[in-house]
Design a protein around this motif. Structure first.
Motif, PDB file in Angstrom:
ATOM      1  N   ASP A  19      11.205  -4.578 -11.153  1.00  0.00           N
ATOM      2  CA  ASP A  19      10.605  -3.416 -11.552  1.00  0.00           C
ATOM      3  C   ASP A  19       9.317  -3.248 -11.038  1.00  0.00           C
ATOM      4  OD1 ASP A  19      10.449  -1.480 -13.554  1.00  0.00           O
ATOM      5  OD2 ASP A  19       8.949  -2.676 -14.545  1.00  0.00           O
ATOM      6  N   PRO A  20       8.844  -2.116 -10.349  1.00  0.00           N
ATOM      7  CA  PRO A  20       7.610  -2.151  -9.792  1.00  0.00           C
ATOM      8  C   PRO A  20       6.491  -2.189 -10.894  1.00  0.00           C
ATOM      9  CG  PRO A  20       8.690  -0.027  -9.592  1.00  0.00           C
ATOM     10  CD  PRO A  20       9.822  -1.239 -10.170  1.00  0.00           C
ATOM     11  N   LEU A  21       6.551  -1.769 -11.987  1.00  0.00           N
ATOM     12  CA  LEU A  21       5.643  -1.726 -13.100  1.00  0.00           C
ATOM     13  C   LEU A  21       5.253  -2.924 -13.503  1.00  0.00           C
ATOM     14  CD1 LEU A  21       3.706   0.049 -14.788  1.00  0.00           C
ATOM     15  CD2 LEU A  21       5.624   0.367 -16.400  1.00  0.00           C
ATOM     16  N   THR A  22       6.416  -3.612 -13.954  1.00  0.00           N
ATOM     17  CA  THR A  22       6.010  -5.005 -14.652  1.00  0.00           C
ATOM     18  C   THR A  22       6.332  -6.059 -13.771  1.00  0.00           C
ATOM     19  OG1 THR A  22       8.480  -4.935 -15.403  1.00  0.00           O
ATOM     20  CG2 THR A  22       6.862  -3.895 -17.000  1.00  0.00           C
ATOM     21  N   GLY A  23       7.076  -5.973 -12.855  1.00  0.00           N
ATOM     22  CA  GLY A  23       7.310  -7.298 -11.992  1.00  0.00           C
ATOM     23  C   GLY A  23       8.573  -7.941 -12.541  1.00  0.00           C
ATOM     24  N   LEU A  24       9.138  -7.643 -13.663  1.00  0.00           N
ATOM     25  CA  LEU A  24      10.185  -8.164 -14.069  1.00  0.00           C
ATOM     26  C   LEU A  24      11.498  -7.853 -13.278  1.00  0.00           C
ATOM     27  CD1 LEU A  24       9.671  -7.768 -17.988  1.00  0.00           C
ATOM     28  CD2 LEU A  24       9.140  -9.659 -16.609  1.00  0.00           C
ATOM     29  N   LEU A  83      19.862  -7.810 -13.338  1.00  0.00           N
ATOM     30  CA  LEU A  83      20.346  -8.435 -14.741  1.00  0.00           C
ATOM     31  C   LEU A  83      22.012  -8.369 -14.661  1.00  0.00           C
ATOM     32  CD1 LEU A  83      20.168  -9.388 -17.466  1.00  0.00           C
ATOM     33  CD2 LEU A  83      20.404  -7.044 -18.328  1.00  0.00           C
ATOM     34  N   GLU A  84      22.494  -7.230 -14.351  1.00  0.00           N
ATOM     35  CA  GLU A  84      24.005  -7.064 -14.282  1.00  0.00           C
ATOM     36  C   GLU A  84      24.488  -8.145 -13.436  1.00  0.00           C
ATOM     37  OE1 GLU A  84      24.339  -2.919 -13.326  1.00  0.00           O
ATOM     38  OE2 GLU A  84      24.129  -2.340 -15.511  1.00  0.00           O
ATOM     39  N   GLU A  85      24.222  -8.119 -12.079  1.00  0.00           N
ATOM     40  CA  GLU A  85      24.747  -9.272 -11.098  1.00  0.00           C
ATOM     41  C   GLU A  85      24.473 -10.739 -11.752  1.00  0.00           C
ATOM     42  OE1 GLU A  85      22.572  -8.723  -7.553  1.00  0.00           O
ATOM     43  OE2 GLU A  85      23.079  -6.625  -7.081  1.00  0.00           O
ATOM     44  N   THR A  86      23.437 -10.947 -12.158  1.00  0.00           N
ATOM     45  CA  THR A  86      23.070 -12.339 -12.802  1.00  0.00           C
ATOM     46  C   THR A  86      24.070 -12.668 -13.831  1.00  0.00           C
ATOM     47  OG1 THR A  86      20.928 -12.218 -11.672  1.00  0.00           O
ATOM     48  CG2 THR A  86      21.217 -13.794 -13.052  1.00  0.00           C
ATOM     49  N   LEU A  87      23.943 -11.641 -14.912  1.00  0.00           N
ATOM     50  CA  LEU A  87      24.777 -11.888 -16.189  1.00  0.00           C
ATOM     51  C   LEU A  87      26.371 -12.544 -15.755  1.00  0.00           C
ATOM     52  CD1 LEU A  87      24.644 -12.014 -19.190  1.00  0.00           C
ATOM     53  CD2 LEU A  87      24.969  -9.407 -19.191  1.00  0.00           C
ATOM     54  N   GLU A  88      27.036 -11.635 -14.879  1.00  0.00           N
ATOM     55  CA  GLU A  88      28.202 -12.048 -14.547  1.00  0.00           C
ATOM     56  C   GLU A  88      28.388 -13.356 -14.126  1.00  0.00           C
ATOM     57  OE1 GLU A  88      31.615 -10.271 -11.620  1.00  0.00           O
ATOM     58  OE2 GLU A  88      30.016  -8.840 -12.353  1.00  0.00           O
ATOM     59  N   ARG A  89      27.693 -13.698 -13.375  1.00  0.00           N
ATOM     60  CA  ARG A  89      27.488 -15.191 -12.599  1.00  0.00           C
ATOM     61  C   ARG A  89      26.995 -16.219 -13.598  1.00  0.00           C
ATOM     62  NH1 ARG A  89      23.232 -14.752  -8.876  1.00  0.00           N
ATOM     63  NH2 ARG A  89      21.939 -15.718 -10.463  1.00  0.00           N
ATOM     64  N   GLY A  94      22.870 -17.880 -23.828  1.00  0.00           N
ATOM     65  CA  GLY A  94      21.822 -17.092 -24.631  1.00  0.00           C
ATOM     66  C   GLY A  94      21.440 -15.907 -23.972  1.00  0.00           C
ATOM     67  N   ILE A  95      21.440 -14.728 -25.020  1.00  0.00           N
ATOM     68  CA  ILE A  95      20.813 -13.513 -24.327  1.00  0.00           C
ATOM     69  C   ILE A  95      19.889 -13.073 -25.535  1.00  0.00           C
ATOM     70  CG2 ILE A  95      20.987 -10.986 -23.652  1.00  0.00           C
ATOM     71  CD1 ILE A  95      24.055 -12.195 -22.721  1.00  0.00           C
ATOM     72  N   ILE A  96      18.705 -12.629 -25.116  1.00  0.00           N
ATOM     73  CA  ILE A  96      17.657 -12.200 -26.144  1.00  0.00           C
ATOM     74  C   ILE A  96      17.450 -10.913 -25.593  1.00  0.00           C
ATOM     75  CG2 ILE A  96      15.620 -12.479 -27.440  1.00  0.00           C
ATOM     76  CD1 ILE A  96      15.581 -15.441 -26.635  1.00  0.00           C
ATOM     77  N   MET A  97      17.601 -10.019 -26.618  1.00  0.00           N
ATOM     78  CA  MET A  97      17.014  -8.497 -26.154  1.00  0.00           C
ATOM     79  C   MET A  97      15.977  -8.171 -27.236  1.00  0.00           C
ATOM     80  SD  MET A  97      20.711  -6.470 -25.475  1.00  0.00           S
ATOM     81  CE  MET A  97      20.136  -5.193 -24.746  1.00  0.00           C
ATOM     82  N   ALA A  98      15.128  -7.328 -26.572  1.00  0.00           N
ATOM     83  CA  ALA A  98      14.145  -6.956 -27.363  1.00  0.00           C
ATOM     84  C   ALA A  98      13.577  -5.556 -27.063  1.00  0.00           C
ATOM     85  CB  ALA A  98      12.800  -7.854 -26.967  1.00  0.00           C
ATOM     86  N   ASP A  99      12.847  -4.923 -28.115  1.00  0.00           N
ATOM     87  CA  ASP A  99      12.449  -3.404 -27.972  1.00  0.00           C
ATOM     88  C   ASP A  99      10.986  -3.494 -28.454  1.00  0.00           C
ATOM     89  OD1 ASP A  99      12.740  -0.777 -27.358  1.00  0.00           O
ATOM     90  OD2 ASP A  99      13.479  -0.468 -29.387  1.00  0.00           O
ATOM     91  N   VAL A 100      10.202  -2.711 -27.834  1.00  0.00           N
ATOM     92  CA  VAL A 100       8.835  -2.590 -28.201  1.00  0.00           C
ATOM     93  C   VAL A 100       8.879  -1.312 -29.522  1.00  0.00           C
ATOM     94  CG1 VAL A 100       6.500  -1.943 -27.509  1.00  0.00           C
ATOM     95  CG2 VAL A 100       7.940  -3.077 -26.110  1.00  0.00           C
ATOM     96  N   ASP A 101       8.662  -1.787 -30.521  1.00  0.00           N
ATOM     97  CA  ASP A 101       8.730  -0.886 -31.403  1.00  0.00           C
ATOM     98  C   ASP A 101       7.806   0.376 -31.273  1.00  0.00           C
ATOM     99  OD1 ASP A 101      10.653  -2.198 -32.944  1.00  0.00           O
ATOM    100  OD2 ASP A 101       9.327  -3.259 -34.195  1.00  0.00           O
ATOM    101  N   ASN A 102       8.326   1.324 -31.825  1.00  0.00           N
ATOM    102  CA  ASN A 102       7.496   2.674 -31.764  1.00  0.00           C
ATOM    103  C   ASN A 102       6.973   2.970 -30.317  1.00  0.00           C
ATOM    104  OD1 ASN A 102       8.237   3.274 -34.471  1.00  0.00           O
ATOM    105  ND2 ASN A 102       6.592   1.768 -35.035  1.00  0.00           N
ATOM    106  N   ILE A 127      15.791 -15.613 -16.908  1.00  0.00           N
ATOM    107  CA  ILE A 127      15.639 -14.647 -16.241  1.00  0.00           C
ATOM    108  C   ILE A 127      15.125 -13.668 -17.273  1.00  0.00           C
ATOM    109  CG2 ILE A 127      16.728 -12.884 -14.851  1.00  0.00           C
ATOM    110  CD1 ILE A 127      18.946 -15.312 -14.220  1.00  0.00           C
ATOM    111  N   ALA A 128      13.872 -13.077 -16.972  1.00  0.00           N
ATOM    112  CA  ALA A 128      13.301 -11.985 -17.689  1.00  0.00           C
ATOM    113  C   ALA A 128      13.785 -10.818 -17.075  1.00  0.00           C
ATOM    114  CB  ALA A 128      11.878 -12.446 -18.115  1.00  0.00           C
ATOM    115  N   CYS A 129      14.082  -9.791 -17.621  1.00  0.00           N
ATOM    116  CA  CYS A 129      14.546  -8.322 -17.021  1.00  0.00           C
ATOM    117  C   CYS A 129      13.948  -7.311 -18.027  1.00  0.00           C
ATOM    118  CB  CYS A 129      15.883  -8.137 -16.945  1.00  0.00           C
ATOM    119  SG  CYS A 129      16.831  -9.423 -15.829  1.00  0.00           S
ATOM    120  N   ARG A 130      13.835  -5.775 -17.497  1.00  0.00           N
ATOM    121  CA  ARG A 130      13.485  -5.067 -18.127  1.00  0.00           C
ATOM    122  C   ARG A 130      14.554  -3.963 -18.017  1.00  0.00           C
ATOM    123  NH1 ARG A 130       9.100  -0.287 -16.502  1.00  0.00           N
ATOM    124  NH2 ARG A 130       9.487   1.118 -18.293  1.00  0.00           N
TER     125      ARG A 130
END
Length: 196
Positions: A122-127, A133-139, A152-160, A193-196
């Motif tokens: 991602d050009p903005l965050t570098g993540l 994510l889709e390629e790596t998750l399958e592997r 383990g998969i952790i998903m996060a959302d920035v509130d508001n 692997i941290a992804c956006r």
């Protein structure tokens, strides 16, 4: 190197074996073959050394054997010098072309690596991005299944985030995303692997 050496020594060996060949300038014209071969196969420095050696031998030949002083001998030396100059120019141009091709290849590889990086980051965050994510998750799922280990998969959302973006603007929203990405990258393990 051996081929060039044999073509350089060949005419001289023939002359040493049969002295009558020295009266025919044709035998000496074969010396140009060694120069042409060396310009194709060797570095410019070695080609120049070979040219100087062959030319010196040609010039010294009439001193040691006056029978060679034919009327064609000066033109033969001129022919050899012309071939030598053309070979040196050809050698130099070929080497420059090879250097340019090498530079272009290196640049192409670097650009390919950058393009690959851009396609998965991602050009903005570098993540890593969603595609990665889709390629790596399958592997990773296949690996976890094969080894019988949990995944383990952790998903996060920035509130508001939309409200923050609307209130403070897109520049502030981008900065917030960058800081969240920094925090994620600092706290994930090397193999996570941290992804956006």
């Amino acid at each position: 190197m051996m081929v060039v050496g044999l073509t350089a020594i060949g005419p001289w060996g023939s002359i040493l074996i049969d002295q009558t060949l020295i009266r025919s300038d044709i035998q000496l014209s074969y010396l140009a073959i060694s120069v042409l071969l060396s310009s194709l196969l060797l570095r410019t420095r070695y080609t120049l050394i070979l040219i100087c050696g062959q030319l010196a031998a040609m010039i010294l030949l009439p001193i040691f054997n006056p029978a060679i002083t034919s009327s064609n001998f000066p033109s033969l030396v001129g022919f050899f010098i012309l071939i030598a100059l053309l070979s040196m120019v050809s050698n130099f141009v070929s080497r420059q072309d090879l250097i340019q091709i090498d530079r272009q290849t290196t640049l192409l590889i670097e650009n390919e690596q950058k393009l690959r990086e851009l396609s998965v980051r991602d050009p903005l965050t570098g993540l890593f991005n969603r595609r990665y994510l889709e390629e790596t998750l399958e592997r990773e799922m296949r690996r976890a299944d094969r080894k019988g280990t949990p995944l383990g998969i952790i998903m996060a959302d920035v509130d508001n985030f939309k409200l923050f973006n609307d209130t403070y603007g897109h520049i502030a929203g981008d900065e917030l995303l960058r800081r969240v990405a920094e925090m994620l990258q600092k706290h994930v393990r090397g193999y996570d692997i941290a992804c956006r």
